[in-house]
Design a protein around this motif. Structure first.
Motif, PDB file in Angstrom:
ATOM      1  N   SER A  84    -120.389   5.161  -9.523  1.00  0.00           N
ATOM      2  CA  SER A  84    -120.363   5.491 -10.956  1.00  0.00           C
ATOM      3  C   SER A  84    -121.400   6.561 -11.289  1.00  0.00           C
ATOM      4  O   SER A  84    -121.129   7.499 -12.057  1.00  0.00           O
ATOM      5  CB  SER A  84    -120.597   4.233 -11.798  1.00  0.00           C
ATOM      6  N   THR A  85    -122.594   6.444 -10.696  1.00  0.00           N
ATOM      7  CA  THR A  85    -123.624   7.466 -10.900  1.00  0.00           C
ATOM      8  C   THR A  85    -123.193   8.796 -10.290  1.00  0.00           C
ATOM      9  O   THR A  85    -123.373   9.867 -10.888  1.00  0.00           O
ATOM     10  CB  THR A  85    -124.953   7.020 -10.277  1.00  0.00           C
ATOM     11  N   ALA A  86    -122.629   8.726  -9.094  1.00  0.00           N
ATOM     12  CA  ALA A  86    -122.180   9.945  -8.407  1.00  0.00           C
ATOM     13  C   ALA A  86    -121.068  10.641  -9.179  1.00  0.00           C
ATOM     14  O   ALA A  86    -121.033  11.877  -9.256  1.00  0.00           O
ATOM     15  CB  ALA A  86    -121.703   9.607  -6.995  1.00  0.00           C
ATOM     16  N   PHE A  87    -120.165   9.860  -9.772  1.00  0.00           N
ATOM     17  CA  PHE A  87    -119.080  10.472 -10.545  1.00  0.00           C
ATOM     18  C   PHE A  87    -119.636  11.192 -11.767  1.00  0.00           C
ATOM     19  O   PHE A  87    -119.182  12.293 -12.119  1.00  0.00           O
ATOM     20  CB  PHE A  87    -118.068   9.412 -10.980  1.00  0.00           C
ATOM     21  N   THR A  88    -120.631  10.592 -12.419  1.00  0.00           N
ATOM     22  CA  THR A  88    -121.271  11.256 -13.563  1.00  0.00           C
ATOM     23  C   THR A  88    -121.917  12.563 -13.132  1.00  0.00           C
ATOM     24  O   THR A  88    -121.779  13.604 -13.808  1.00  0.00           O
ATOM     25  CB  THR A  88    -122.325  10.328 -14.184  1.00  0.00           C
ATOM     26  N   LEU A  89    -122.643  12.526 -12.019  1.00  0.00           N
ATOM     27  CA  LEU A  89    -123.278  13.745 -11.504  1.00  0.00           C
ATOM     28  C   LEU A  89    -122.240  14.794 -11.131  1.00  0.00           C
ATOM     29  O   LEU A  89    -122.387  15.983 -11.462  1.00  0.00           O
ATOM     30  CB  LEU A  89    -124.128  13.402 -10.282  1.00  0.00           C
ATOM     31  N   ALA A  90    -121.189  14.377 -10.427  1.00  0.00           N
ATOM     32  CA  ALA A  90    -120.150  15.326 -10.003  1.00  0.00           C
ATOM     33  C   ALA A  90    -119.441  15.926 -11.203  1.00  0.00           C
ATOM     34  O   ALA A  90    -119.159  17.136 -11.225  1.00  0.00           O
ATOM     35  CB  ALA A  90    -119.146  14.611  -9.093  1.00  0.00           C
ATOM     36  N   TYR A  91    -119.158  15.103 -12.197  1.00  0.00           N
ATOM     37  CA  TYR A  91    -118.487  15.611 -13.401  1.00  0.00           C
ATOM     38  C   TYR A  91    -119.376  16.628 -14.121  1.00  0.00           C
ATOM     39  O   TYR A  91    -118.899  17.672 -14.581  1.00  0.00           O
ATOM     40  CB  TYR A  91    -118.156  14.454 -14.338  1.00  0.00           C
ATOM     41  N   GLY A  92    -120.678  16.332 -14.199  1.00  0.00           N
ATOM     42  CA  GLY A  92    -121.592  17.284 -14.822  1.00  0.00           C
ATOM     43  C   GLY A  92    -121.682  18.587 -14.055  1.00  0.00           C
ATOM     44  O   GLY A  92    -121.755  19.674 -14.650  1.00  0.00           O
ATOM     45  N   LEU A 182    -101.924  21.469 -25.973  1.00  0.00           N
ATOM     46  CA  LEU A 182    -101.195  20.395 -26.656  1.00  0.00           C
ATOM     47  C   LEU A 182    -102.071  19.611 -27.628  1.00  0.00           C
ATOM     48  O   LEU A 182    -101.614  18.629 -28.223  1.00  0.00           O
ATOM     49  CB  LEU A 182    -100.601  19.442 -25.612  1.00  0.00           C
ATOM     50  N   GLY A 183    -103.311  20.032 -27.770  1.00  0.00           N
ATOM     51  CA  GLY A 183    -104.189  19.424 -28.762  1.00  0.00           C
ATOM     52  C   GLY A 183    -104.958  18.211 -28.283  1.00  0.00           C
ATOM     53  O   GLY A 183    -105.531  17.475 -29.095  1.00  0.00           O
ATOM     54  N   ALA A 184    -105.008  17.962 -26.973  1.00  0.00           N
ATOM     55  CA  ALA A 184    -105.748  16.814 -26.454  1.00  0.00           C
ATOM     56  C   ALA A 184    -107.246  17.071 -26.553  1.00  0.00           C
ATOM     57  O   ALA A 184    -107.733  18.148 -26.190  1.00  0.00           O
ATOM     58  CB  ALA A 184    -105.359  16.545 -25.005  1.00  0.00           C
ATOM     59  N   GLY A 185    -107.972  16.097 -27.055  1.00  0.00           N
ATOM     60  CA  GLY A 185    -109.412  16.215 -27.162  1.00  0.00           C
ATOM     61  C   GLY A 185    -110.105  16.011 -25.834  1.00  0.00           C
ATOM     62  O   GLY A 185    -109.466  15.767 -24.804  1.00  0.00           O
ATOM     63  N   GLN A 189    -108.464  14.389 -22.443  1.00  0.00           N
ATOM     64  CA  GLN A 189    -108.389  15.193 -21.226  1.00  0.00           C
ATOM     65  C   GLN A 189    -109.082  14.476 -20.065  1.00  0.00           C
ATOM     66  O   GLN A 189    -108.597  14.498 -18.926  1.00  0.00           O
ATOM     67  CB  GLN A 189    -109.040  16.560 -21.448  1.00  0.00           C
ATOM     68  N   PHE A 190    -110.202  13.830 -20.372  1.00  0.00           N
ATOM     69  CA  PHE A 190    -110.938  13.118 -19.325  1.00  0.00           C
ATOM     70  C   PHE A 190    -110.084  11.999 -18.737  1.00  0.00           C
ATOM     71  O   PHE A 190    -110.014  11.822 -17.516  1.00  0.00           O
ATOM     72  CB  PHE A 190    -112.233  12.554 -19.903  1.00  0.00           C
ATOM     73  N   VAL A 193    -106.331  13.649 -17.407  1.00  0.00           N
ATOM     74  CA  VAL A 193    -106.376  14.702 -16.388  1.00  0.00           C
ATOM     75  C   VAL A 193    -107.421  14.391 -15.315  1.00  0.00           C
ATOM     76  O   VAL A 193    -107.098  14.258 -14.134  1.00  0.00           O
ATOM     77  CB  VAL A 193    -106.667  16.083 -17.028  1.00  0.00           C
ATOM     78  N   THR A 194    -108.675  14.239 -15.740  1.00  0.00           N
ATOM     79  CA  THR A 194    -109.750  14.053 -14.760  1.00  0.00           C
ATOM     80  C   THR A 194    -109.600  12.749 -13.982  1.00  0.00           C
ATOM     81  O   THR A 194    -109.528  12.754 -12.747  1.00  0.00           O
ATOM     82  CB  THR A 194    -111.117  14.077 -15.459  1.00  0.00           C
ATOM     83  N   LEU A 195    -109.566  11.632 -14.692  1.00  0.00           N
ATOM     84  CA  LEU A 195    -109.466  10.342 -14.011  1.00  0.00           C
ATOM     85  C   LEU A 195    -108.156  10.186 -13.255  1.00  0.00           C
ATOM     86  O   LEU A 195    -108.133   9.709 -12.116  1.00  0.00           O
ATOM     87  CB  LEU A 195    -109.624   9.204 -15.017  1.00  0.00           C
TER      88      LEU A 195
END
Length: 553
Positions: A84-92, A182-185, A189-190, A193-195
């Motif tokens: 979970s920490t690594a995903f936050t770092l990678a996303y940033g 398409l107006g997704a916030g 999108q997270f 698309v991302t997850l």
């Protein structure tokens, strides 16, 4: 699979004979030791067959069963927190413009350049009985599950970050553009698309972290205390009680969750590869609030890791912790502690042997199975053996070497405790990653290079040296330094195999900590850290140099 036919004074039979060489290496380096491990698990210490009695004895022993439950519990907690920490770092790193991105990505990788025991020393300096922070904490006990979990998070976080950064960079940028149109916030999108496009990469990271934690020996040895774990139980049974049969039994039990994790990880990687579009560069719009939030959130764990690593370096320069904080280099006088500098030179010798021989063996193995027309059965068996080390923990493989080669009838018996057996074990242990990396590189090269060489009556070995090797030079360089650093810092793979004249620096750190010489252990660890960082700097310089020469050509 790309393949070319032997036509220039070579034959398919000669190719098969050449392939027998790496097969022989893996047969003796992996298959025979594992087979001997299986044999010892169903025999007693006198070699008499007793069936599954060792397994019955194991599950009848409450202490040994608790070691399994403890290992699983710690591994699950470390996996949840680390990923979970690594995903936050990678996303940033991928989806924001946080400050100091390149520095963050470099610093978070520092634990990769030290033995797993090194961060444990930092935790002792901070949270141990006489730690800097522990005096402000009440009822805090570092030695036990808490310490192993903290050490496991620091040890596995860089691995998870590297995997998840690759996963997030593989998400098709056009999906974000379409979602925005398409107006997704940002949240939508997270989620969509991302997850949705990273789920298999996250699963893969979870099982890699779980396996690393489950099988690591150094962290459990230093911080577990009386909290029993499988990796340390193997060591206690073999070294402490000379109960080799039970050690083999526990090793096989440790391999079971590792094999399950390996199978799930392989499945997840294939699924993730189908979602990736190999998009390396992604343009992310600036967002001051988001970027500042990710700057704070991502730099916090990185600074904590730097503090844990940094306090070890500082501790190596302190006269007498925690009473005399004056500067001294006495801790680097390893002669005073009975070891001298020879273990460090031994580590350099081993790392050099593993890097040189390992790069050659794995490249040759990959070339023979991907670009040479050999027997489908031989090449298939080769791939199977090449992947087998991925599911075998280093401690288990080291113990298996004792069973396989520490016998009068073994051809390697006379080499016990030498650099030959240490290098043999280390190359076998690290074989899979190098082999798969070369496979990915070689399968991307045009299959016609060898055919053109044959049509011009050029021997295939010359085509390999003049064309294939230069085109693969960046991967060769990557694998060389990967093998060097891992052999330099390994503990678990060699803890059973070193001799009086081949003791390694990473093992000495463990022994010094056991003897209470934590400052000297920190000094030896610092020397390994500086060496690994210098090696990494050389690697980056050569990569840039070769990249420039490639562009010039």
């Amino acid at each position: 699979m790309l393949s070319v036919h032997f036509k220039c004074n070579q034959s398919r039979y000669l190719a098969g004979l050449l392939l027998l060489l790496p097969l022989l290496f893996l047969w003796n380096g992996v298959l025979i030791p594992v087979a001997q491990l299986l044999v010892r698990s169903v025999t007693d210490n006198n070699g008499q067959y007793i069936g599954l009695s060792n397994f019955s004895s194991y599950f009848a022993d409450v202490g040994l069963v608790s070691a399994l439950s403890h290992s699983v519990f710690v591994s699950v907690i470390v996996t949840l927190v680390s990923v979970s920490t690594a995903f936050t770092l990678a996303y940033g790193l991928v989806r924001s413009q946080l400050l100091g991105k390149s520095w963050l990505q470099a610093l978070i990788q520092i634990p990769l350049f030290v033995p797993s025991i090194f961060p444990c020393l930092g935790l002792i300096y901070l949270f141990g009985g006489q730690g800097i922070i522990s005096s402000y904490l009440t009822d805090f006990n570092l030695y036990g599950p808490v310490g192993v979990i903290l050490g496991g998070i620091i040890f596995t976080l860089p691995h998870a970050v590297l995997m998840l950064v690759t996963t997030l960079r593989g998400v098709d940028v056009r999906l974000y553009q379409a979602a925005s149109t398409l107006g997704a916030g940002a949240w939508r999108q997270f989620v969509t698309v991302t997850l949705a496009n990273s789920i298999y990469g996250i699963i893969s990271a979870c099982f890699v972290v779980f396996t690393l934690t489950m099988t690591d020996f150094g962290i459990a040895k230093v911080l577990a205390g009386n909290y029993s774990m499988l990796a340390t139980e193997i060591y206690k049974q073999v070294i402490g009680q000379q109960n080799f049969s039970m050690g083999a039994t526990i090793s096989l039990i440790l391999v079971i969750p590792t094999c399950i994790a390996f199978a799930v990880d392989s499945w997840a990687r294939k699924k993730q590869a189908r979602l990736a579009n190999n998009q390396i560069y992604q343009t992310v719009d600036k967002s001051p609030v988001r970027d500042w939030v990710f700057t704070l959130v991502c730099w916090l764990p990185c600074l904590l890791i730097i503090a844990v690593i940094g306090v070890v370096v500082w501790g190596s320069l302190i006269a007498y912790w925690p009473y005399d904080f004056s500067f001294t280099l006495a801790n680097y006088d390893f002669d005073a502690f009975g070891y001298g500098w020879q273990p460090y030179w031994n580590s350099l010798i081993l790392a050099s042997l593993v890097a040189i021989l390992g790069t050659f063996i794995t490249f040759a193995s990959s070339y023979l199975t991907t670009r040479v027309d050999t027997s489908i059965y031989l090449s298939g068996f080769m791939r199977l053996l090449a992947l087998l080390p991925l599911s075998i923990p280093g401690t288990v493989l080291g113990l298996a070497y004792i069973f396989a080669f520490n016998r009068p009838d073994s051809w390697l018996n006379t080499l016990q405790g030498t650099f030959v057996i240490l290098a043999f074990n280390s190359i076998a242990h690290l074989f899979s990653v190098a082999y798969l990396t070369f496979n990915n590189t070689l399968t991307r090269l045009d299959a016609n290079y060898e055919r053109v060489g044959c049509s011009l009556s050029v021997p295939q070995w010359q085509t390999v040296m003049r064309v294939i090797v230069p085109l693969s030079k960046l991967s060769i360089l990557d694998i060389f330094f990967y093998l060097f650093v891992n052999a330099l810092t390994t503990v678990s793979a060699v803890v059973f195999l070193y001799g009086t004249h081949t003791v390694l620096a990473s093992v000495v750190i463990l022994n010094m900590d056991d003897a209470g010489n934590i400052a000297a252990a920190s000094a030896m660890g610092t020397v390994l850290l500086l060496t690994a960082l210098c090696v990494k700097g050389t690697h980056m310089f050569l990569i840039q140099l070769l990249g420039k020469s490639t562009r010039i050509l």
